[in-house]
Design an enzyme around this catalytic site. Sequence first.
Site, short mmCIF file in Angstrom:
data_model
loop_
_atom_site.label_atom_id
_atom_site.label_comp_id
_atom_site.label_asym_id
_atom_site.label_seq_id
_atom_site.Cartn_x
_atom_site.Cartn_y
_atom_site.Cartn_z
N ARG A 130 0.85 -1.18 0.00
CA ARG A 130 0.00 0.00 0.00
C ARG A 130 0.89 1.24 0.00
O ARG A 130 1.70 1.43 0.90
CB ARG A 130 -0.91 0.01 1.23
CG ARG A 130 -1.79 1.23 1.24
CD ARG A 130 -2.72 1.32 2.43
NE ARG A 130 -3.37 2.61 2.35
CZ ARG A 130 -3.52 3.45 3.37
NH1 ARG A 130 -3.12 3.10 4.57
NH2 ARG A 130 -4.10 4.62 3.20
N HIS A 147 -3.13 10.97 0.22
CA HIS A 147 -2.65 10.74 1.57
C HIS A 147 -2.09 12.06 2.10
O HIS A 147 -0.90 12.17 2.43
CB HIS A 147 -1.60 9.63 1.59
CG HIS A 147 -1.42 8.99 2.94
ND1 HIS A 147 -1.46 7.63 3.15
CD2 HIS A 147 -1.23 9.54 4.17
CE1 HIS A 147 -1.28 7.37 4.43
NE2 HIS A 147 -1.12 8.52 5.06
N GLU A 171 -7.78 8.41 5.59
CA GLU A 171 -8.12 9.06 6.85
C GLU A 171 -8.68 10.49 6.67
O GLU A 171 -8.06 11.47 7.10
CB GLU A 171 -6.91 9.09 7.78
CG GLU A 171 -6.42 7.70 8.16
CD GLU A 171 -5.29 7.72 9.18
OE1 GLU A 171 -4.86 8.83 9.58
OE2 GLU A 171 -4.84 6.64 9.59
#
Length: 1536
Positions: free
Chosen positions: A633, A678, A724
């Site tokens: 990942r 990210h 997130e």
Amino acid sequence: MANGVSGVDKSTNDTDRIMFLEQTVDEVLKAIVLDNVVVHAYTAWSLIDQFEWNNGFNESFGLFAVDFKDPNRKRTARRSAVFYRNIIANNGFKTDIPSPDEVIWGKFADDFQWATGTAAYQVEGGEGGRGATIWDTFSRVPGKISDNSNGDIAADFYNHYREDIRRLEALKVKTYHFSISWARIYPQGSGNTSQAGVNFYNNLLDALTDAGIQPMVTLFYWDLPQTLQDNGGWEQASTVDAFVAYAETCFRLFGDRVKRWLTVNQPGVFARLGYDTGSFAPGIQSNGTKVYIVAHNLIKAHAMAYRKYETTFKASQHGEVGLALDAAWWEPKNRDDPMDWNAAQRGLEFHVGWFADPILIDGDYPQVMRKAIDSRGAGRLPTFNENEKRMIKGSADYIGVAHSSSFLGFHKECSIGELNIISGTEYMSVYPKGMRYILNYIKDRYDNVPVFITHNVMSDSSGTLRDQHRIDVMSAYINELFKASKLDGCNVLGYTWWSFLDGFEWTSGYSEKAGLYKVDFTDTSRTRTPRDSAYWYRSLIEQNGFLNSTKSYDDDFYYGTFPDDFSWSAATAAYQVEGGVKDGGRGDSIWDVFSHTTGKVLNGDTGDVADDSYHKFPEDINLLRALKVSHYRFSIAWPRIFPNGTGIVPNWEGVDYYNRLINMLLEANIVPMITLYHWDLPQIIQDEIGGWPDRRTADLFVKYADVCFKEFGDRVKFWITINEPWVVAFLGYGNGEDAPGIAQSGTLDYEAAHTLLLAHARAYRLYERKYKATQKGKVGITLNCDFAVPKDPKNPLDIEAVERRLQFHLGWFANPVYGDGDYPSIMRRQIDKKNRELNITIPRLPHFTESEKQLVKGSFDFFGINQYTAARVADAQLKADGTYYNDMDIESDQDPSWKGSGSSWLFVTPFSLRGMVNWIKDHYGDVPIYVTENGLSDFNGTLMDGHRVSYYREYINGLLKAVVFDNVNVKGYTAWSLMDNFEWSKGYTEKFGIHYVDMNDPERPRTPKQSAAFYRETILRNGFPEHPVSTDQSFLDEFLYGSFPEDFAWSVATASYQVEGGWNEDGKGESIWDYFSHSHLILNNDTGDIACDTYHKFREDIALLKNLKVNHYRFSISWPRILPDGTKRNINEIGIAYYNELINALLDAGIQPMVTMNHWDSPLTLERLGGWTNDSIVDIFTDYADVLFDNFGDRVKIWVTHNEPWVVAHHGYETAENAPGHTHQGYKAAYNMIRAHGKVYKLYKEKYRNLQKGMVGIVLSHTNGEPMDKTSLSDIEAAETFNQFSLGWFANPIFGNGDYPDVMKWQVGNKSLEQGLNKSRLPVFTEEEKLMLKGSGDFLGYNMYTSTRVKSGVNNLTLKGFDYDMDVHTEQDPSWEGSGSEWLKVTPWGMRAGLNWIRRHYENIPVYVTENGVSDNTAIRLDGCDVRGYTAWSFMDNFEWMRGYSEHFGLHYVNFSDPNRPRTPKASAAFYTSIIEDNGFHREGHEVTSSSPQTTVSPKGPDGTRQPGINASNFNSYKVSLLLISIVMFYILTIV
């Protein structure tokens, strides 16, 4: 018709008569039902015993026995009387209710309503303009209330209802059953309403609606306005009218929210105790007169209110109206007495039927009731006229059932049944089965009318918080309710635990406690404290019943494995590892700017270089391959694709970088798992439009995603849109701790989250619409959440606070995507409540449009979850300040017992991962879950990170429990992080990596930590199997006696350069070892110029061979002695003559020659052309072999092409340890030696075999690789890799599939690519060559001397070559016995292990042990290995290559200081001869023949040593001891 049977013993236990009645009556029933016979009646003969004609009183037909000796002729019921009575009562045969005593497990219906309740007078208090009630008056009469208390304040629910509703939410009840105080709406009972009262109930109902709790409202719960009582109360018809008016007002004011009404609560209790016994308000005694009048009026009041709702409100409000009955169960005290059965039936009809029959059957009272009352005085039971009957009949949509007690009935009076436990009230008897029986009674008698249990109570006087006794009782009652519902088909709508709060318990005042919450009546604030029963009831509601399962192995370690398709991954993120921020056209991200802003990142660290993965990604892939992960990942840097955030075309340098990374991952068989975002938003987007709070950022994200799908989606099948979003929204725009550093919590964080969700959903729909059909990938989002546990596990408010926190944290993003398309309702309610407190009118939490809800809802293929730790949560009522955490109304901390980490927020809580994935399953169903991050930080980055190993072990085991025991659909696990990296605002101070990265070294070297080895092992085991490796080692310490096969070949060996000498005689050409040894590279400057002088002394050697009793002699032909320049252009006839003489002499001595063509001494002339690295040598060697076959093949039947090509390739061409002294050319040399072997074999097969009938093979050397840890699959795999590289390198092309071992091709190929080469350093065989090589060996010659221990590892890509390509580490056990050679440790068991390795991999090909001091027939006899012969190395001391003459392997000593080179047999020679003569090992005193072999185990002697047939102490030579030990050990091992 009459029918009966007589008895003579006159017993009351007349089983025969019961059987007769059962069979006879059943036959009558069959005749009627099945045969259509018209039968009008059945008569049992007879009622009583009587004079039976000729038999007088000797026969007894009666259902009742008569004592004819008693002048009073006493009658006693027989059991048959009860049996016949029940047939009549049931009008036939009714199936008994099965009554299992044990708990049954299962869930209630999904729409089952769980409730708790209170009554107005018991909890509200008297504020707010409420009028006086009969209980206000009654409680002030001295002596009426046991503790002289009243309900003036009670639990003060009037002032505390809002916080109590929060408690109801915490309990998870779906329904709150409460009563309206008539006197609060109409203080005088009629007339004007009280607006304060109306407002109170409106506010209460609104708050319940906001909380998602349905109200179930009772209009009259015994608190009649005193004004009405003063006018006669319920004895007067005017009260009925007043009630109907009051009910109409309630329906009108509250019916828009109330959908379930109860007119009157337990009218029978109120009528009996209030107007008959006088023990309850209004305290009237009447001795059986007024009670019936009051009940009569209550029934009419109910029916009239019902009809008012039906005609005026039902069509618009769609509610239901019923009433709640006191429904105790009645059983006969004497089950053998029909009179007691009748008494029990009367009890049911007087209590339940009194009200239920008029309403549910025919509009009138039960006949048995009227008959019984009239028999004691006509007219006491009022009558309904026909209009009233019609009005009453059917006036209930459902029935409320109050059941907490059962009674025993007998024919003179009714008595309270015996109590199972002591209760707080006299009237109660605890009989849980009564719940089931009364529900079945209602079902059968009243056509299975819908029932809601409105009251089930267990009180005590102690008020203890630890009320397990209450839990036990209520659990038993509810389980009987469950049986009635599930097993018996009773139509039960819901259940009410009475009561919610301690309150004023009528005549007991506050001395009795029944609440789920204890109320401190001595505290003016009336503090509530949850009892254990509150926690238990909440758990029951959450499970919706009785689940016979707890989460198994909560505290114990579980041994088991994940599903076969489980994915294992490690993770990084672009800004954290890539570096190269100015390379390849990358633009600035918000983290570039943020990290360069003073004070934002600890120590001023930045991600400018980070781990330099932009340049070193091949090293990362090298680490990943070593880990054995199936997935990697990583994230794509948005500003590397679009430096300006967007554009017409992407930055192709950035695209190329990720293409190279993706392609290399796929070459390594690692699935790329790509995160699109990210946290590294292009800075220009933040500058120009404000970043994620602006919806336009979603537009730009979708364009960026489109390019990524287009450019990479043909190979990438696993996409994560956003990592997130909680962190992005809250830390980035809420508290400002992370980039872009904006602190506007409660506004911009909610706006950013909204945009993030829309961006995700739009990207998902784009892929779904445009790419999914062709690319066949899956898209999801990764959310993060700390699990939460209640600070007080028994406090429902803390438990509810846990849910609130999880919904605010995870549900904030999960509910829109995986739920209903919108934010969690609790989140919306909380924020709206806070807005009201702050007088904010504009919603802070954005709203999705209906189309947006549809867009977001279901926008997933999987659920990514990042989970690290847990928080401890308590409920709190915080003053509103408009911020995110304040909106939650919680307080959080950590349990002091939880271990910390290198991060202030991360505590070690292994339960949290299992808990989190279960929470996801419970809320969002069976969604596929990938754990996309989980790991532990520290400060020092130690390589011996046992703390991290423990963390991973416990967390992954918890995840395994979730999969195995909880059936959570977890598909994969990702360790964070692959390596230490830039940890955001903490810079490089916190280290999560399973590989250490030296940030002070510009090269950023990576070093595996202990956790990397643990993770690799876990992956290989796919979890934690209890027995991952079989450790059975039979006969490990046993000595095996027996014989070798009759045709076993016993041999000794030499090699031409080591023994011949005559290095420049008779036309011999120079070899590579001649040149090498003359270059002063050998110890002591030794050379093989003379060696053992076998060139001149071979006849002497043959005499020694005859003495040894060997039947074979393995020697090599010197290539340059036959072909001085290596080619057949110049054949040395003298050399040919020498070997002819040697071969003939051997045959004359009865010794078979076993001839090696190439034992390392290739011609120097060829070496100067590249030797084995020059492709032309393949044909040259084939020509050389042709000469040998042609000149010697008529007598030589065993040919060896190469001796130990691994040594030549590795020592000679890879490491330069041996001649010819080259480096980094080992693979090429081996490639040509293998091809040369194949061509020679093909030559012999096609040209010579039919005539000469010989065999051609190859001799391979092997250091047996054993796993360092025999229980470690990682080390077992490493040992296999080592054996494949050392033995399989040459064996697999010849004895396997014609090609190198897969693991070798895999390792070298990937290493080569990762090192920047465009092809593998391992040469490739053509398909034609593979066909030639496959099967090109008639036997395998096996040279085995020692073993090594192997463990898994990973080597840096800067280290190139054979030894580093394996990615293993080796060492020899220091406990192993040494020898005269530094490298040779005595491991005789390795011989057997090696032979079995060959057998397993190459279909048990014939093997000749061609060098070693170890012999074994254990592998032959016990393992079935096809070993044809054994060769002791060596025949005599000789030139030992780089060690010259310093090491001595020979069975014969050679004095090299004597020009004559005399040979002297050592003791080992005699020992070896004895073995040959016995063809094995024989026990002393036992004659063993090879035709009838025996294998026996030698016992231990008194000193614990074995007692072999030959005493090794007879031979004082070290070599004998070594040989003996080796041979013995070779015998004793059995196959594992």
